[in-house]
Design an enzyme around this catalytic site. Structure first.
Site, PDB file in Angstrom:
ATOM      1  CE  LYS A  34      -0.621   0.227   4.999  1.00  0.00           C
ATOM      2  NZ  LYS A  34       0.072   1.511   5.167  1.00  0.00           N
ATOM      3  CB  THR A  35       3.969   2.513   1.559  1.00  0.00           C
ATOM      4  OG1 THR A  35       3.286   2.007   2.975  1.00  0.00           O
ATOM      5  CG2 THR A  35       4.834   3.409   1.903  1.00  0.00           C
ATOM      6  CG  ASP A 212      -1.437   4.710   4.853  1.00  0.00           C
ATOM      7  OD1 ASP A 212      -1.930   3.656   4.654  1.00  0.00           O
ATOM      8  OD2 ASP A 212      -0.178   4.563   5.439  1.00  0.00           O
ATOM      9  CD  GLU A 213      -2.531   1.367   8.381  1.00  0.00           C
ATOM     10  OE1 GLU A 213      -3.462   0.773   8.337  1.00  0.00           O
ATOM     11  OE2 GLU A 213      -1.216   0.971   8.258  1.00  0.00           O
ATOM     12  CD  GLN A 243      -3.197  -5.704   7.718  1.00  0.00           C
ATOM     13  OE1 GLN A 243      -2.106  -5.507   8.483  1.00  0.00           O
ATOM     14  NE2 GLN A 243      -3.422  -5.397   6.427  1.00  0.00           N
ATOM     15  NE  ARG A 595       1.283  -8.730  10.577  1.00  0.00           N
ATOM     16  CZ  ARG A 595       1.178  -7.804   9.727  1.00  0.00           C
ATOM     17  NH1 ARG A 595       1.865  -6.643   9.214  1.00  0.00           N
ATOM     18  NH2 ARG A 595      -0.145  -7.968   8.899  1.00  0.00           N
TER      19      ARG A 595
END
Length: 664
Positions: A34-35, A212-213, A243, A595
């Site tokens: 996403k970044t 973002d987020e 998430q 993770r």
């Protein structure tokens, strides 16, 4: 356009990066880049002639904002990047308010109050409106004030005393020309809602907004963004409802799930190609998360190989669990320790892993919380034990007198300390000598006398042969109301549960230790804990194996992941059943699984010691949900009794040579 081929974007990422004007929702699954997409979109906008100064990108942390700025600078150069506004929500609000604070009755040079000063002000106001029938606990009041502001909630949930404190607190802030962090959001929204000239100015300035987020935003932040978005709508938000794990601190996942209701006819693009994990890990995570009813359907996949199977291991108890994992990590060798992580639901779970790793001289670092041995509540309880065993330790007794407060103020304590110095005696002896309290008020003298009577009895009992030190310490903490005071000082029920569990874990560890060391057990335990705390502060332990809570692990990745303690009541947490938040617990487990890059080991205990008693454990229902192809279940005991393969033997010896710095 050739420049953007350097990003090596997949088709969905490219669609998102080059989306034309309008509302855009990017559903970015775990590890889907996403970044990279946000950075590419900003660069693409500038390549299309968009003025960099009209671009606003908002993140949740300064670290994320810095990372985004560095990436964009690499692509566009420092000059164009500097013209953009890349900030956190709070930094954005400061920018808005510095220009137009006067419209709200504030001066432009208003100051921002940090948490420490905020607590000081709340305590000062609380002392003025003290009511024994409706006591105010400053930390709880601060938490409630923050919640009311962020959720735009009614003050009806407050007691009369706290509501009065809230009113006076806001009046005091205004008189000081000061805002707290929550006010920044609150007043920025008020500015945009109530003052059209300010709203139009900022809408004209920020023609392209990226968030973002987005799944972590609350109502106040959503309102703020809604006011900033002008016409035509050029809003891009990135998030993953799978998430969303911060509902307990105010995040509202519905902001993302109901994005279409807030911004009409958005383009929705799903990013499902994962660049982190193997397909077996992703398949198990997909099987787990699909059991959540309210979500955007996504199916993570990778072009990597299937990878190693996920290991699902049971153990007899938490000691076996920690020993097995510590031994296995030790054999991985130093070059892999920095790439290994132990993930757990509750902070209290770290204690036994810290102990086992330290015994094997494997360095580690605790992320998302202090080392178990340096947490406030652990230091409090150890001060109780120290003061009981060593009456001459004034520092320990001072900590006992303050946790919880006992009606003995700082002035009185200073007077008692000065008396002890004058008489060349311990603070304990002065406190226990009732003749020394004639200079105190009647109420204070009674409080000291009450403490002295109880404490003297506790000291005698601690020295009595056959006394169970852990049992006595637990009794003392209950009788003085320590746990109640501890809970009141916590910001959330989750934090309160974790701190209580830490105390419980310490007492159980002490009970086990004293059973094995009958003679001088309590003193030996105290000495051992003191040494453990000293080691926990050593510089070389800043690197090594990562010990981290699931909440703190979001956004991170590791080659080797041990997801531990998957038992019903632990993950999912027992409280989630009462509060109806099982789905958030499932998302938390999903975050933990995703993770892992190469190897994922999931463990649970068949029994676990709680409150000094051994209880049978039920495996987490999440284990059944993620079971399937690529998940191999066995027990740690079975693995330990298997004959080693030749390759495993060679690897073990190679790791031992590395540890001992021996050459082939």
């Amino acid at each position: 356009m050739s420049r953007f081929r350097l990003f090596d974007l997949n088709p969905e990422q490219y669609r998102a990066a080059t989306h034309p004007e309008g509302a855009l929702l990017i559903l970015a699954g775990a590890g889907t880049g996403k970044t990279r997409v946000l950075t590419a979109r900003i660069a693409w906008l500038v390549s299309q002639g968009v003025d960099p100064s009209s671009i606003l990108a908002v993140t949740f942390t300064n670290k994320a904002a810095r990372e985004m700025r560095q990436r964009i600078t690499t692509i566009l150069g420092a000059e164009k990047t500097k013209a953009m506004t890349l900030s956190t929500f709070h930094s954005l609000c400061v920018r808005l308010l510095r220009r137009d604070a006067a419209l709200l009755g504030y001066k432009e040079n208003f100051s921002i109050m940090d948490e420490s000063d905020q607590m000081g002000l709340i305590k000062k106001i609380a002392s003025r409106i003290h009511d024994s029938q409706d006591p105010i606990h400053p930390e709880s009041a601060r938490s409630l004030i923050s919640k009311v502001k962020n959720l735009s909630a009614s003050t009806s949930t407050m007691s009369t005393a706290v509501e009065s404190l809230f009113t006076r607190y806001q009046e005091e802030l205004r008189s000081l020309n000061t805002m707290d962090f929550d006010d920044l959001l609150l007043y920025a929204r008020e500015l945009l809602v109530e003052h059209s000239e300010a709203r139009l100015f900022w809408q004209e300035k920020y023609r392209y907004i990226l968030i973002d987020e987005f799944q972590d935003t609350n109502k106040l932040q959503l309102d703020l963004i809604s006011q900033l978005v002008g016409k035509p709508v050029n809003l891009c938000v990135v998030g993953d409802d799978d998430q969303s794990i911060y509902g307990w601190r105010g995040a509202q996942r519905s902001n993302l799930l109901e994005f279409e209701r807030h911004f009409s006819n958005p383009e929705i693009i799903k990013l499902e190609q994962n660049y982190r994990s193997t397909n077996l890990i992703l398949s198990a995570a997909n099987r787990l998360i699909k059991n959540n009813a309210h979500r955007h359907e996504k199916n993570l996949w990778s072009d990597q190989k299937e990878g190693d199977p996920i290991r699902l291991l049971s153990s007899a108890d938490e000691v076996t669990e920690a020993e097995f994992i510590a031994d296995e990590i030790m054999t991985l060798g130093p070059e892999k320790w920095d790439h290994s992580a132990i993930l757990y639901r509750m902070n209290a779970q770290s204690r036994i892993f810290e102990t086992m790793l330290r015994e094997r001289k494997v360095p580690y670092r605790v992320v998302g919380g202090k080392s178990f041995f340096d947490r406030r509540e652990i230091r409090d309880v150890m001060a109780y034990l120290t003061a009981l065993l060593n009456p001459d330790d004034d520092n320990a007794l001072l900590r006992v007198l303050a946790a919880p407060p006992r009606g003995i103020g700082k002035v009185t304590l200073q007077l008692l300390l000065e008396t002890s110095i004058t008489k060349n005696s311990s603070l304990s002896s002065v406190v226990l000598d009732l003749k020394e309290h004639h200079n105190c008020s009647t109420k204070t003298a009674e409080a000291i006398a009450h403490f002295a009577e109880e404490w003297g009895a506790y000291q005698i009992r601690m020295q009595t042969p056959g006394q169970d030190p852990a049992l006595l310490l637990n009794e003392i903490l209950k009788e003085c109301g320590y746990n109640e005071d501890l809970r009141k000082s916590c910001k959330t029920p989750e934090e309160a549960d974790q701190r209580e569990n830490n105390v419980r874990e310490l007492l159980e560890s002490m009970a086990d230790f004293c059973q094995k060391n009958h003679r001088h057990g309590a003193q030996q335990f105290l000495d051992t804990m003191s040494l453990e705390r000293e080691k926990a502060e050593e510089k070389e332990e800043r690197h090594g194996v990562t010990l981290i809570t699931l909440h703190a692990a979001k956004g991170l990745e590791y080659e080797f992941v041990y997801l531990v303690g998957l038992e019903d009541g632990l993950l999912p947490h027992e409280r989630s059943k009462e509060e109806g938040t099982i789905e958030e617990e499932r998302r938390l487990c999903y975050v933990g699984m995703t993770r892992a890059k190469k190897k994922l080991t999931i463990t649970y205990c068949r029994t676990r010691k709680k409150y000094g008693t051994i209880f049978s454990c039920t495996p987490s229902p999440f284990l059944l949900e993620c079971a399937g192809e690529g998940v191999e279940e066995t027990s740690m005991e079975e693995i330990l009794t298997r004959p080693l393969e030749e390759a495993d033997v060679n690897d073990a010896f190679a790791s031992m040579r590395a540890l001992l710095n021996l050459e082939e």
